[in-house]
Design an enzyme around this catalytic site. Structure first.
Site, mmCIF file in Angstrom:
data_model
loop_
_atom_site.group_PDB
_atom_site.id
_atom_site.type_symbol
_atom_site.label_atom_id
_atom_site.label_comp_id
_atom_site.label_asym_id
_atom_site.label_seq_id
_atom_site.Cartn_x
_atom_site.Cartn_y
_atom_site.Cartn_z
ATOM 1 N N GLY A 47 -33.340 1.264 20.633
ATOM 2 C CA GLY A 47 -33.999 0.041 20.195
ATOM 3 C C GLY A 47 -34.924 -0.549 21.257
ATOM 4 O O GLY A 47 -35.854 -1.294 20.928
ATOM 5 N N ALA B 290 -30.071 -0.659 20.959
ATOM 6 C CA ALA B 290 -29.265 -1.532 20.115
ATOM 7 C C ALA B 290 -27.845 -1.502 20.673
ATOM 8 O O ALA B 290 -27.452 -0.537 21.342
ATOM 9 C CB ALA B 290 -29.300 -1.037 18.677
ATOM 10 N N GLU C 278 -38.082 1.294 20.850
ATOM 11 C CA GLU C 278 -38.665 0.818 19.583
ATOM 12 C C GLU C 278 -39.289 -0.567 19.739
ATOM 13 O O GLU C 278 -40.329 -0.857 19.157
ATOM 14 C CB GLU C 278 -37.577 0.817 18.498
ATOM 15 C CG GLU C 278 -37.165 2.236 18.113
ATOM 16 C CD GLU C 278 -35.894 2.288 17.262
ATOM 17 O OE1 GLU C 278 -34.866 1.725 17.716
ATOM 18 O OE2 GLU C 278 -35.923 2.864 16.177
ATOM 19 N N GLU D 221 -30.467 8.381 19.832
ATOM 20 C CA GLU D 221 -29.588 8.099 18.684
ATOM 21 C C GLU D 221 -28.884 9.329 18.116
ATOM 22 O O GLU D 221 -27.751 9.229 17.649
ATOM 23 C CB GLU D 221 -30.378 7.405 17.564
ATOM 24 C CG GLU D 221 -30.732 5.951 17.846
ATOM 25 C CD GLU D 221 -32.062 5.791 18.567
ATOM 26 O OE1 GLU D 221 -32.598 6.792 19.103
ATOM 27 O OE2 GLU D 221 -32.561 4.656 18.618
HETATM 28 N N1 DAK Z 1 -25.074 -0.933 23.868
HETATM 29 C C1 DAK Z 1 -23.966 -1.561 24.397
HETATM 30 N N2 DAK Z 1 -23.671 -1.577 25.712
HETATM 31 C C2 DAK Z 1 -24.489 -0.903 26.531
HETATM 32 C C3 DAK Z 1 -25.641 -0.217 26.062
HETATM 33 C C4 DAK Z 1 -25.916 -0.253 24.662
HETATM 34 N N3 DAK Z 1 -26.993 0.326 24.122
HETATM 35 N N4 DAK Z 1 -26.249 0.352 27.132
HETATM 36 C C5 DAK Z 1 -25.531 0.020 28.203
HETATM 37 N N5 DAK Z 1 -24.475 -0.726 27.854
HETATM 38 C C6 DAK Z 1 -23.431 -1.281 28.739
HETATM 39 C C7 DAK Z 1 -22.469 -0.208 29.203
HETATM 40 O O1 DAK Z 1 -21.495 0.047 28.229
HETATM 41 C C8 DAK Z 1 -21.909 -0.841 30.462
HETATM 42 O O2 DAK Z 1 -20.930 -1.766 30.082
HETATM 43 P P1 DAK Z 1 -19.566 -1.940 30.952
HETATM 44 O O3 DAK Z 1 -18.938 -0.594 31.021
HETATM 45 O O4 DAK Z 1 -20.063 -2.415 32.305
HETATM 46 O O5 DAK Z 1 -18.785 -2.975 30.207
HETATM 47 C C9 DAK Z 1 -23.090 -1.623 31.020
HETATM 48 O O6 DAK Z 1 -24.019 -1.768 29.939
HETATM 49 C C10 DAK Z 1 -23.815 -0.882 32.139
HETATM 50 O O7 DAK Z 1 -24.103 0.414 31.677
HETATM 51 P P2 DAK Z 1 -23.705 1.726 32.496
HETATM 52 O O8 DAK Z 1 -22.499 1.494 33.327
HETATM 53 O O9 DAK Z 1 -23.665 2.847 31.517
HETATM 54 O O10 DAK Z 1 -24.967 1.853 33.454
HETATM 55 P P3 DAK Z 1 -25.603 3.198 34.039
HETATM 56 O O11 DAK Z 1 -26.607 2.763 35.030
HETATM 57 O O12 DAK Z 1 -24.537 4.159 34.483
HETATM 58 O O13 DAK Z 1 -26.360 3.874 32.787
HETATM 59 C C11 DAK Z 1 -27.765 3.853 30.827
HETATM 60 C C12 DAK Z 1 -27.429 3.204 32.198
HETATM 61 C C13 DAK Z 1 -28.811 2.999 30.131
HETATM 62 C C14 DAK Z 1 -28.336 5.270 31.059
HETATM 63 C C15 DAK Z 1 -26.464 3.963 29.980
HETATM 64 O O14 DAK Z 1 -25.843 2.666 29.928
HETATM 65 C C16 DAK Z 1 -26.701 4.405 28.576
HETATM 66 O O15 DAK Z 1 -26.879 5.602 28.282
HETATM 67 N N6 DAK Z 1 -26.665 3.436 27.635
HETATM 68 C C17 DAK Z 1 -26.801 3.730 26.225
HETATM 69 C C18 DAK Z 1 -28.243 3.981 25.917
HETATM 70 C C19 DAK Z 1 -28.421 4.333 24.479
HETATM 71 O O16 DAK Z 1 -27.846 5.279 23.965
HETATM 72 N N7 DAK Z 1 -29.227 3.528 23.832
HETATM 73 C C20 DAK Z 1 -29.532 3.729 22.438
HETATM 74 C C21 DAK Z 1 -28.588 2.887 21.663
HETATM 75 S S1 DAK Z 1 -28.667 3.316 19.995
HETATM 76 C C22 DAK Z 1 -29.916 1.466 13.123
HETATM 77 C C23 DAK Z 1 -30.366 0.413 13.831
HETATM 78 C C24 DAK Z 1 -30.686 0.560 15.121
HETATM 79 C C25 DAK Z 1 -30.577 1.743 15.780
HETATM 80 C C26 DAK Z 1 -30.137 2.819 15.071
HETATM 81 C C27 DAK Z 1 -29.800 2.717 13.767
HETATM 82 N N8 DAK Z 1 -29.500 1.329 11.795
HETATM 83 C C28 DAK Z 1 -28.196 0.938 11.626
HETATM 84 C C29 DAK Z 1 -30.416 1.521 10.716
HETATM 85 C C30 DAK Z 1 -30.846 1.835 17.184
HETATM 86 C C31 DAK Z 1 -29.972 2.499 17.926
HETATM 87 C C32 DAK Z 1 -29.935 2.443 19.364
HETATM 88 O O17 DAK Z 1 -30.714 1.803 20.000
#
Ligand code: DAK
Length: 259
Positions: free
Chosen positions: A110, A65, A113, A133
């Site tokens: 997400g 997400a 998911e 998360e």
């Molecule tokens: N959201 C926003 N931007 C993201 C992103 C994300 N999930 N994942 C990557 N990006 C963006 C990065 O910020 C970066 O942007 P710029 O700096 O270029 O502007 C760009 O994509 C490229 O990412 P990286 O530079 O970080 O690329 P790397 O190859 O170094 O790393 C990576 C790739 C996938 C390992 C890393 O980007 C990463 O760790 N991303 C976050 C992954 C993550 O934590 N995903 C889970 C998100 S939380 C809920 C509803 C839904 C959810 C929870 C609660 N309620 C409210 C009930 C769900 C939550 C999630 O999914």
């Protein structure tokens, strides 16, 4: 139909491929992307027999997400964002046709998911799964606590969610999170070959099989067996059941008409 964040390919063999495409965030899901995905699902043509969901580009299926959208949410905003994602994913899960996730890279949060809401997951070798998360101060919010437990059992689900660690494709295969792992260059061909096999079968049978598996899973053993029996019986109302059995007995290939 026009989309800003989805690339859609309708193949004339009844297979549609939709790629989530948000290049600036590795295909992260914000509410606009989720709403578009919902519109796409709601408007899927009746002739589509198998839907394939993938991520655009070589690196990411869906990196979660959108963290920048979630950052400033309060409880009410979190509730509605979570409900939007959960509702769209549920629509995918209960679609009348099989949905295959072609997981071509990061499937985090997400993204994991979304893949789990699909019927079948085929991953490329570079695919990386996880529910990170807890490291962001939240929990999985698009039904991940439920579906991950269902798929890999509570012990692995709890470990993966509590630690937020990344699961590589070979481990994902070992614990039953994915059906198969293939080299990235073979991913779409592998998925398409599987989809073609599905489209060769009677569409109503595939639909009832999906409903029986999905709906039976949450019932008691006796309830699930009774439900299967109902769907089994319904098949005998169809022309395709007559055609399938007649074709077998006549030693010819069945030609199903979805009637
Ligand atoms: N959201 C926003 N931007 C993201 C992103 C994300 N999930 N994942 C990557 N990006 C963006 C990065 O910020 C970066 O942007 P710029 O700096 O270029 O502007 C760009 O994509 C490229 O990412 P990286 O530079 O970080 O690329 P790397 O190859 O170094 O790393 C990576 C790739 C996938 C390992 C890393 O980007 C990463 O760790 N991303 C976050 C992954 C993550 O934590 N995903 C889970 C998100 S939380 C809920 C509803 C839904 C959810 C929870 C609660 N309620 C409210 C009930 C769900 C939550 C999630 O999914």
């Amino acid at each position: 139909m026009d989309y800003n964040f989805l690339k859609v390919e309708n193949h004339d063999n009844g297979i549609t491929v939709v790629a989530i495409s948000v290049p600036q965030s590795l295909n992260a899901l914000n509410s606009k992307v989720l709403s578009e995905l919902e519109r796409f699902i709601d408007n899927l043509d009746i002739s589509v027999r198998v839907l394939v969901i993938t991520g655009d580009g070589p690196k990411s299926f869906v990196a979660g997400a959108d963290i920048s959208e979630m950052k400033d949410l309060n409880e009410k905003g979190g509730l509605s964002f979570g409900q939007l994602g959960a509702m769209v994913f549920r629509k995918i899960e209960v679609l009348d046709i099989p949905v295959i996730a072609a997981v071509n890279g990061y499937a985090l949060g997400g993204g994991c998911e979304l893949a789990m809401a699909c019927d079948i997951r085929i991953a490329s070798e570079n695919a990386r799964f996880g529910q990170p998360e807890t490291g962001l101060g939240i929990i999985p919010g698009f039904s991940g606590t439920y579906r991950l437990s269902k798929l890999v059992g509570q012990a692995f689900a709890k470990e993966i969610i509590y630690t937020g660690r990344t699961v590589k494709s070979d481990e994902a295969l070992k614990i039953g999170l994915v059906n198969a792992v293939v080299p990235q260059e073979e991913l779409l061909n592998t998925v398409m070959a599987m989809a073609v096999k599905i489209t060769a079968n009677a569409p109503i049978s595939v639909k009832y099989a999906k409903k029986s598996i999905n709906e039976g899973y949450d019932l008691s053993t006796a309830g699930a067996i009774a439900l299967e029996n109902e769907y089994f019986a319904k098949c005998f109302n169809t022309k395709d059941q007559k055609e399938g059995m007649d074709a077998f007995l006549s030693k010819r290939k069945a030609s199903f008409t979805n009637e």
